[in-house]
Design an enzyme around this catalytic site. Structure first.
Site, mmCIF file in Angstrom:
data_model
loop_
_atom_site.group_PDB
_atom_site.id
_atom_site.type_symbol
_atom_site.label_atom_id
_atom_site.label_comp_id
_atom_site.label_asym_id
_atom_site.label_seq_id
_atom_site.Cartn_x
_atom_site.Cartn_y
_atom_site.Cartn_z
ATOM 1 N N THR A 232 -5.281 -7.457 -9.139
ATOM 2 C CA THR A 232 -3.877 -7.070 -9.081
ATOM 3 C C THR A 232 -2.945 -8.193 -9.523
ATOM 4 O O THR A 232 -3.300 -9.373 -9.426
ATOM 5 C CB THR A 232 -3.537 -6.651 -7.627
ATOM 6 O OG1 THR A 232 -2.131 -6.508 -7.486
ATOM 7 C CG2 THR A 232 -3.999 -7.705 -6.617
ATOM 8 N N ASP A 233 -1.729 -7.810 -9.945
ATOM 9 C CA ASP A 233 -0.718 -8.824 -10.276
ATOM 10 C C ASP A 233 -0.211 -9.555 -9.032
ATOM 11 O O ASP A 233 0.384 -10.622 -9.121
ATOM 12 C CB ASP A 233 0.465 -8.185 -11.027
ATOM 13 C CG ASP A 233 1.177 -7.069 -10.267
ATOM 14 O OD1 ASP A 233 0.751 -6.716 -9.154
ATOM 15 O OD2 ASP A 233 2.179 -6.530 -10.804
ATOM 16 N N GLU A 234 -0.460 -8.959 -7.847
ATOM 17 C CA GLU A 234 0.112 -9.543 -6.624
ATOM 18 C C GLU A 234 -0.485 -10.907 -6.284
ATOM 19 O O GLU A 234 0.083 -11.652 -5.480
ATOM 20 C CB GLU A 234 -0.065 -8.580 -5.441
ATOM 21 C CG GLU A 234 0.638 -7.266 -5.693
ATOM 22 C CD GLU A 234 0.925 -6.472 -4.426
ATOM 23 O OE1 GLU A 234 0.733 -7.000 -3.319
ATOM 24 O OE2 GLU A 234 1.346 -5.315 -4.566
ATOM 25 N N TYR B 223 -3.095 -8.587 2.015
ATOM 26 C CA TYR B 223 -3.768 -7.850 0.932
ATOM 27 C C TYR B 223 -3.953 -8.741 -0.288
ATOM 28 O O TYR B 223 -5.075 -8.906 -0.798
ATOM 29 C CB TYR B 223 -2.956 -6.596 0.552
ATOM 30 C CG TYR B 223 -3.337 -6.042 -0.808
ATOM 31 C CD1 TYR B 223 -4.580 -5.448 -1.020
ATOM 32 C CD2 TYR B 223 -2.462 -6.150 -1.904
ATOM 33 C CE1 TYR B 223 -4.936 -4.960 -2.280
ATOM 34 C CE2 TYR B 223 -2.813 -5.661 -3.162
ATOM 35 C CZ TYR B 223 -4.054 -5.075 -3.341
ATOM 36 O OH TYR B 223 -4.407 -4.610 -4.581
ATOM 37 N N LYS C 270 -7.372 -10.270 -2.134
ATOM 38 C CA LYS C 270 -7.730 -10.014 -3.533
ATOM 39 C C LYS C 270 -7.872 -11.342 -4.293
ATOM 40 O O LYS C 270 -8.774 -11.510 -5.113
ATOM 41 C CB LYS C 270 -6.678 -9.137 -4.217
ATOM 42 C CG LYS C 270 -6.623 -7.702 -3.741
ATOM 43 C CD LYS C 270 -7.877 -6.892 -4.024
ATOM 44 C CE LYS C 270 -8.071 -6.594 -5.491
ATOM 45 N NZ LYS C 270 -9.250 -5.688 -5.698
#
Ligand code: NAD
Ligand code: DAU
Length: 354
Positions: free
Chosen positions: A134-136, A160, A164
């Site tokens: 993810t970009d997060e 989260y 990741k």
């Protein structure tokens, strides 16, 4: 890519990926390993085309022996790893499951791949572990900062995104240390068919149709980079087929509306397609902000565009219309999903606690 193990293939992106892969590749066989948590449903795979090339296995990616058995039995050459706990709000309420599945689960899957693919010289040839991220993991952007590129230092802010980020590092370490052939994609916010209505886009559609309030966290000026899910699925296929071993590719939609703008766009589409008295955006209600809420994400997708000739094919307007249409035409899917106790719990939480 001939015999593919998809993890988390009963979830939102995973189920779209299984459909898309079976459609665009006439030779490929798919084994879908999914634990069927609250986020996974066999309803997402109903009426699957080319199902003669598809096998579903219920199981937990944390079970290494089971992972190894699947790699052996189905002679898997490609793993596409989607399985994860994926919802930021849930990670704030209860981070434990995120550490277990996203970190330990990825580790157990990698260990299975290491034991089956790397024991004999030359055995890794033709194998690929593709990790979906993810970009997060990059953290949050200031308003004028340039979009995230692949070299940006990780700075995850939620349980989260931290889980990741940890899994991304472990995958990279297996490539570097053991020579596991891998690729990775870091993608922005997806929307489209089969998304569980706890995430912003489907929640807004489903609530607006039911005449329920549309909760906007904080001031609604947060920015996300929205991508139609099928474009993400095609990007993953392109990376597996043409991406370089050990490389990471950013994937994004090239558009960055505020949350308030995207909610209003959905309301306008619904008002047009299914008119009623009063405008649906009147249901908008500003509620307490998400703790630690990231302000802005934006993806620089120059690398995947230049190296693999991938671009998003859906504009936000076209993708949102297609998504709204799908939810309007999917009453039986929606009925099945909304009967589930997790959905009822989510709706109740959304009303009472925010
Ligand atoms: P999702 O929550 O809809 O689906 C996750 C799936 O994984 C479910 O089917 C669930 O049953 C399964 N699963 C969970 N724990 C498992 C376990 N221990 N063993 C086996 N299966 C398990 O998630 P999604 O939105 O489809 O996201 C898929 C992947 O893509 C995730 O890795 C997520 O981090 C990543 N991602 C998502 C987005 C997005 O906008 N949704 C964007 C970028 C990256
Ligand atoms: O950026 C990629 C990520 O996008 C993925 O890695 C995650 O798995 C996925 O869940 C998604 O995370 P977000 O937190 O960005 O998605 P969500 O749909 O939960 O929220 C989108 C934005 O809308 C966010 O700024 C929070 C806000 N929001 C969300 C909900 C559910 C609201 O304002 N109201 C809501 O009711």
């Amino acid at each position: 890519m001939h015999k593919v193990l998809v993890t988390g293939g009963a979830g939102f992106i995973g189920s779209n990926f299984v459909r898309h892969l079976l459609e665009v590749h006439s030779e490929v066989r798919v084994v879908n390993l999914d634990a069927l948590t609250y986020a996974g449903s066999l309803e997402n795979l109903r009426d699957l085309p080319h199902s003669e090339r598809y096998t579903f296995v219920q199981g937990d990616i944390c079970d290494r022996a089971h992972n190894e058995k699947l790699l052996d039995e189905h002679e898997i050459d490609t793993i596409v790893h989607f399985a994860a706990e994926s919802h930021v709000d849930r990670s704030i309420d209860g981070p434990g499951a995120f550490m277990e599945t996203n970190i330990r689960g990825t580790f157990e899957l990698l260990e299975a791949a290491r034991s089956r693919w790397l024991q004999e010289a030359g055995a890794a040839r033709g194998k690929r572990f593709h990790h979906v991220s993810t970009d997060e993991v990059y953290g949050s952007l200031e308003p004028a900062e340039p979009a995230f590129h692949e070299e940006r230092a990780y700075s995850p802010n939620s349980p989260y995104s931290a889980s990741k980020a940890a899994s991304d590092h472990i995958v990279r370490a297996y490539g570097h240390t053991y020579g596991l052939p891998f690729t990775m994609s870091n993608c922005s916010n997806n929307y489209g068919p089969y998304q569980f209505p706890e995430k912003l886009v489907p929640l807004t559609i489903v609530n607006a149709l039911a005449g329920r309030r549309l909760p906007v966290y904080g001031d609604g000026q947060q920015v996300r980079d929205w991508l139609y899910v099928v474009d993400h699925c095609q990007a993953i296929i392109d990376i597996i087929e043409s991406g370089k071993n050990g490389e990471t590719y950013n994937v994004g939609g090239n558009n960055q509306p505020t949350n308030l703008e995207i909610i209003k766009s959905i309301c306008a589409i619904l008002d047009e397609i299914r008119p009623q008295e009063g405008r649906r955006e009147e249901l908008i209600e500003f509620v307490k902000d998400r703790p630690g809420h990231d302000r802005r994400y934006a993806m620089n997708i120059d690398k995947i565009a230049a190296d693999l000739d991938w671009q998003p094919s859906y504009s936000l307007e076209r993708g949102l219309r297609a998504t709204v249409q799908w939810y309007l035409q999917s009453e039986s899917w929606l009925a099945a999903v909304s009967k589930r106790s997790d959905y009822q719990t989510w709706i109740t939480r959304n009303y009472k606690n925010r």
